[in-house]
Every structure is written in structure tokens, then in C-alpha cells.
Design a protein around this motif. Structure first.
Motif, PDB file in Angstrom:
ATOM      1  N   ARG A   1     -42.728-137.250  -5.866  1.00 16.57           N
ATOM      2  CA  ARG A   1     -41.466-137.706  -6.468  1.00 16.57           C
ATOM      3  C   ARG A   1     -41.068-136.808  -7.636  1.00 16.57           C
ATOM      4  O   ARG A   1     -39.903-136.387  -7.747  1.00 16.57           O
ATOM      5  CB  ARG A   1     -41.614-139.152  -6.941  1.00 16.57           C
ATOM      6  N   ASP A   2     -42.033-136.503  -8.501  1.00 12.47           N
ATOM      7  CA  ASP A   2     -41.757-135.641  -9.647  1.00 12.47           C
ATOM      8  C   ASP A   2     -41.330-134.246  -9.203  1.00 12.47           C
ATOM      9  O   ASP A   2     -40.453-133.623  -9.825  1.00 12.47           O
ATOM     10  CB  ASP A   2     -42.990-135.545 -10.552  1.00 12.47           C
ATOM     11  N   PHE A   3     -41.960-133.762  -8.130  1.00 12.72           N
ATOM     12  CA  PHE A   3     -41.610-132.449  -7.583  1.00 12.72           C
ATOM     13  C   PHE A   3     -40.159-132.425  -7.113  1.00 12.72           C
ATOM     14  O   PHE A   3     -39.394-131.507  -7.443  1.00 12.72           O
ATOM     15  CB  PHE A   3     -42.570-132.114  -6.441  1.00 12.72           C
ATOM     16  N   LEU A   4     -39.741-133.433  -6.358  1.00 16.30           N
ATOM     17  CA  LEU A   4     -38.365-133.481  -5.850  1.00 16.30           C
ATOM     18  C   LEU A   4     -37.358-133.618  -6.986  1.00 16.30           C
ATOM     19  O   LEU A   4     -36.291-132.992  -6.976  1.00 16.30           O
ATOM     20  CB  LEU A   4     -38.207-134.645  -4.868  1.00 16.30           C
ATOM     21  N   ASN A   5     -37.692-134.435  -7.974  1.00 19.51           N
ATOM     22  CA  ASN A   5     -36.770-134.647  -9.095  1.00 19.51           C
ATOM     23  C   ASN A   5     -36.598-133.393  -9.950  1.00 19.51           C
ATOM     24  O   ASN A   5     -35.567-133.222 -10.621  1.00 19.51           O
ATOM     25  CB  ASN A   5     -37.260-135.806  -9.979  1.00 19.51           C
ATOM     26  N   ALA A   6     -37.605-132.518  -9.945  1.00 20.14           N
ATOM     27  CA  ALA A   6     -37.546-131.316 -10.777  1.00 20.14           C
ATOM     28  C   ALA A   6     -36.761-130.181 -10.123  1.00 20.14           C
ATOM     29  O   ALA A   6     -36.404-129.205 -10.791  1.00 20.14           O
ATOM     30  CB  ALA A   6     -38.966-130.828 -11.094  1.00 20.14           C
ATOM     31  N   LEU A   7     -36.459-130.307  -8.838  1.00 21.43           N
ATOM     32  CA  LEU A   7     -35.765-129.234  -8.130  1.00 21.43           C
ATOM     33  C   LEU A   7     -34.294-129.186  -8.517  1.00 21.43           C
ATOM     34  O   LEU A   7     -33.646-130.229  -8.655  1.00 21.43           O
ATOM     35  CB  LEU A   7     -35.875-129.436  -6.614  1.00 21.43           C
ATOM     36  N   ASP A   8     -33.764-127.969  -8.664  1.00 19.11           N
ATOM     37  CA  ASP A   8     -32.329-127.810  -8.892  1.00 19.11           C
ATOM     38  C   ASP A   8     -31.670-127.107  -7.706  1.00 19.11           C
ATOM     39  O   ASP A   8     -30.594-126.526  -7.832  1.00 19.11           O
ATOM     40  CB  ASP A   8     -32.065-127.044 -10.197  1.00 19.11           C
ATOM     41  N   PHE A   9     -32.338-127.147  -6.565  1.00 17.16           N
ATOM     42  CA  PHE A   9     -31.778-126.595  -5.330  1.00 17.16           C
ATOM     43  C   PHE A   9     -32.226-127.476  -4.167  1.00 17.16           C
ATOM     44  O   PHE A   9     -33.161-128.273  -4.300  1.00 17.16           O
ATOM     45  CB  PHE A   9     -32.242-125.149  -5.111  1.00 17.16           C
ATOM     46  N   SER A  10     -31.529-127.357  -3.047  1.00 16.32           N
ATOM     47  CA  SER A  10     -31.827-128.202  -1.893  1.00 16.32           C
ATOM     48  C   SER A  10     -33.000-127.634  -1.098  1.00 16.32           C
ATOM     49  O   SER A  10     -33.317-126.437  -1.184  1.00 16.32           O
ATOM     50  CB  SER A  10     -30.601-128.325  -0.987  1.00 16.32           C
ATOM     51  N   LEU A  11     -33.634-128.505  -0.332  1.00 15.70           N
ATOM     52  CA  LEU A  11     -34.725-128.116   0.553  1.00 15.70           C
ATOM     53  C   LEU A  11     -34.478-128.725   1.932  1.00 15.70           C
ATOM     54  O   LEU A  11     -33.831-129.765   2.053  1.00 15.70           O
ATOM     55  CB  LEU A  11     -36.063-128.646   0.049  1.00 15.70           C
TER      56      LEU A  11
ATOM     57  N   LEU B   1     -42.217-121.916  -6.771  1.00 14.02           N
ATOM     58  CA  LEU B   1     -42.167-123.255  -7.375  1.00 14.02           C
ATOM     59  C   LEU B   1     -42.580-124.308  -6.352  1.00 14.02           C
ATOM     60  O   LEU B   1     -43.394-125.198  -6.648  1.00 14.02           O
ATOM     61  CB  LEU B   1     -40.753-123.537  -7.889  1.00 14.02           C
ATOM     62  N   VAL B   2     -42.027-124.210  -5.146  1.00 12.95           N
ATOM     63  CA  VAL B   2     -42.376-125.153  -4.075  1.00 12.95           C
ATOM     64  C   VAL B   2     -43.850-125.016  -3.708  1.00 12.95           C
ATOM     65  O   VAL B   2     -44.573-126.009  -3.541  1.00 12.95           O
ATOM     66  CB  VAL B   2     -41.493-124.901  -2.837  1.00 12.95           C
ATOM     67  N   TYR B   3     -44.299-123.776  -3.605  1.00 15.07           N
ATOM     68  CA  TYR B   3     -45.681-123.477  -3.238  1.00 15.07           C
ATOM     69  C   TYR B   3     -46.662-124.138  -4.214  1.00 15.07           C
ATOM     70  O   TYR B   3     -47.601-124.830  -3.816  1.00 15.07           O
ATOM     71  CB  TYR B   3     -45.871-121.958  -3.234  1.00 15.07           C
ATOM     72  N   GLU B   4     -46.431-123.927  -5.504  1.00 16.80           N
ATOM     73  CA  GLU B   4     -47.359-124.443  -6.522  1.00 16.80           C
ATOM     74  C   GLU B   4     -47.384-125.963  -6.545  1.00 16.80           C
ATOM     75  O   GLU B   4     -48.450-126.578  -6.672  1.00 16.80           O
ATOM     76  CB  GLU B   4     -46.965-123.901  -7.889  1.00 16.80           C
ATOM     77  N   ASN B   5     -46.223-126.589  -6.400  1.00 20.67           N
ATOM     78  CA  ASN B   5     -46.162-128.047  -6.459  1.00 20.67           C
ATOM     79  C   ASN B   5     -46.811-128.698  -5.244  1.00 20.67           C
ATOM     80  O   ASN B   5     -47.545-129.687  -5.390  1.00 20.67           O
ATOM     81  CB  ASN B   5     -44.709-128.517  -6.584  1.00 20.67           C
ATOM     82  N   LEU B   6     -46.557-128.165  -4.056  1.00 20.33           N
ATOM     83  CA  LEU B   6     -47.155-128.750  -2.852  1.00 20.33           C
ATOM     84  C   LEU B   6     -48.653-128.482  -2.787  1.00 20.33           C
ATOM     85  O   LEU B   6     -49.428-129.341  -2.364  1.00 20.33           O
ATOM     86  CB  LEU B   6     -46.453-128.206  -1.605  1.00 20.33           C
ATOM     87  N   ALA B   7     -49.064-127.294  -3.221  1.00 23.17           N
ATOM     88  CA  ALA B   7     -50.497-126.993  -3.277  1.00 23.17           C
ATOM     89  C   ALA B   7     -51.195-127.924  -4.258  1.00 23.17           C
ATOM     90  O   ALA B   7     -52.343-128.326  -4.046  1.00 23.17           O
ATOM     91  CB  ALA B   7     -50.713-125.538  -3.668  1.00 23.17           C
TER      92      ALA B   7
END
Length: 223
Positions: A68-78, A184-190
Motif C-alpha cells: 500500500r505504501d509503495f503504491l501511494n508513493a508512486l507519482d506515475f502509473s503502473l 524505484l519499483v524494483y527496490e520496493n517490490l524486492a
């Protein structure tokens, strides 16, 4: 007459390929970068899975909160994609049959035969699916001010042509910005304990070949 039929079939196949191509959004692939027809760039990340049900309640809550924190921190779509396909066990069964043929112990041989029958019956009774998980990270190139109003309009109405005219330095600059998002995505999901891998060119070709050819189970071989 036979040659005429072959020629006609070839024309039909070529026509079908040309018709299919218009529905494919990919313009080209440069290394690990997808270039779409709208002029935007993409990188695709293969994401592993975890057995969520085997985690403790605290671990489950930590994973959910972290995601949840990862998604909220994004400023672009995935784009998150799950690819499901029927599991092909032919190679696995061939390996078992090879072991059966080479097995000298009769008891082990009988057990291996029974196991092979069990696996075949199980796959016939249950629709066992293999699932792959992917995250696609986008980067959109805005209108180019270089070259005056004509180039600006062209970049808006023909974005794919604009990408083709990018200098290597310009392309590397956009790629670098896309890589920052990917990292950014890599580090958060890892950090959630998931296995992560950015797909390379051959892997991208294989992925989209299977995606646009759902009847193909194995896809094409990578080098």
C-alpha cells in the motif's frame, strides 16, 4: 495447380499477418526498452510470487502495508499483468519416462510408472495453470519544442515518428529517466520479498509472442 495453392495460402498468411500487426501496440524493441506506437517507452519487470497463506498474520499485514505504501508513493502509473496459461508437462513426463527406461531397480521402476500415470491423470482432471506476473513501467515523451511549430505538431500527431528521429543522446536521456522509475519499483517490490527481474530483449520478444499468439504454449526459444 499445387504451386498455385501454395502461393494462394502464402498470400492469405501474409494478409493475416498485416491485419494482425495493426493491433500490436509495439513499434520496436531496443534492448530492454519497448517503444510503443504512441511514442511512449516501457520497461517490463517479471515479478515472482510468495505463498501469502503460509505467512503469519503479522507478516501478512506487513506485506499488505508495504505494498500500500509503495503504491501511494508512486507519482506515475503502473500496469500489473497476470498471464495464465495451461501448464505444459510434456517435457517433465518425457524426463520421467527416460528415468523409467534407465532404472535398473524394478521396484523403483514400478513406482516411477505409477507416478507418471498419476501426474497425467491429475492434469486431465484438473485444469492446472501456470501463472506469470509482470509490472510494466511507462515513460511518456512530451512534445518536442526543437524545430518549431511543425515539429511540435508532428510530435503530437505522429509520436512514433518523433521517437525514430531521437538522437542517441536524447534516447539515452529518456531511457535514464525510465530507469529511475524502474529502480524505484524494483527496490520496493524486492523489499516485500518478491523476486524481481527486468526483461531483456529476447525475453520481451518471447513474452509478447506468447501474448499475441495464445494458442502457443511454449512460445519461441530465446538465445
Amino acid at each position: 495447380m499445387a504451386q498455385k495453392n501454395i502461393y494462394s495460402k502464402k498470400k492469405i498468411i501474409m494478409a493475416e499477418a498485416a491485419n494482425t500487426k495493426q493491433f500490436v501496440e509495439i513499434q520496436e524493441i531496443r534492448g530492454d526498452i519497448l517503444i510503443l506506437k504512441d511514442g511512449s517507452l516501457r520497461q517490463v519487470i517479471r515479478v515472482g510470487s510468495i505463498n501469502f497463506e503460509l505467512k503469519s498474520q503479522d507478516e501478512q499485514m506487513a506485506i499488505l502495508q508495504g505494498f500500500r505504501d509503495f503504491l501511494n508513493a508512486l507519482d506515475f502509473s503502473l500496469e500489473i499483468m497476470v498471464m495464465s496459461r495451461k501448464l505444459n508437462i510434456n517435457k517433465y513426463l518425457a524426463l520421467i519416462n527416460e528415468l523409467i527406461e534407465n532404472q535398473q531397480n524394478e521396484l523403483m521402476r514400478i513406482q516411477a510408472i505409477e507416478y507418471s500415470k498419476f501426474v497425467q491423470e491429475l492434469t486431465q482432471l484438473a485444469n492446472i495453470m501456470a501463472k506469470d506476473f509482470f509490472v510494466t513501467v511507462p515513460f511518456y515523451i512530451g512534445p518536442r519544442a526543437k524545430g518549431g511549430i511543425k515539429e511540435i505538431l508532428k510530435s503530437i500527431f505522429k509520436p512514433s515518428e518523433t521517437v525514430k528521429k531521437l538522437t542517441p543522446e536524447e534516447f539515452d536521456s529518456y531511457k535514464s529517466q525510465l530507469n529511475q522509475r524502474v529502480n524505484l519499483v524494483y527496490e520496493n517490490l524486492a523489499g516485500l520479498g518478491l523476486g524481481i527481474k527486468v526483461l531483456e530483449e529476447n525475453e520481451l520478444i518471447n513474452l509478447y509472442y506468447r501474448l499475441y499468439n495464445p494458442g502457443i504454449i511454449e512460445g519461441i526459444k530465446t538465445q
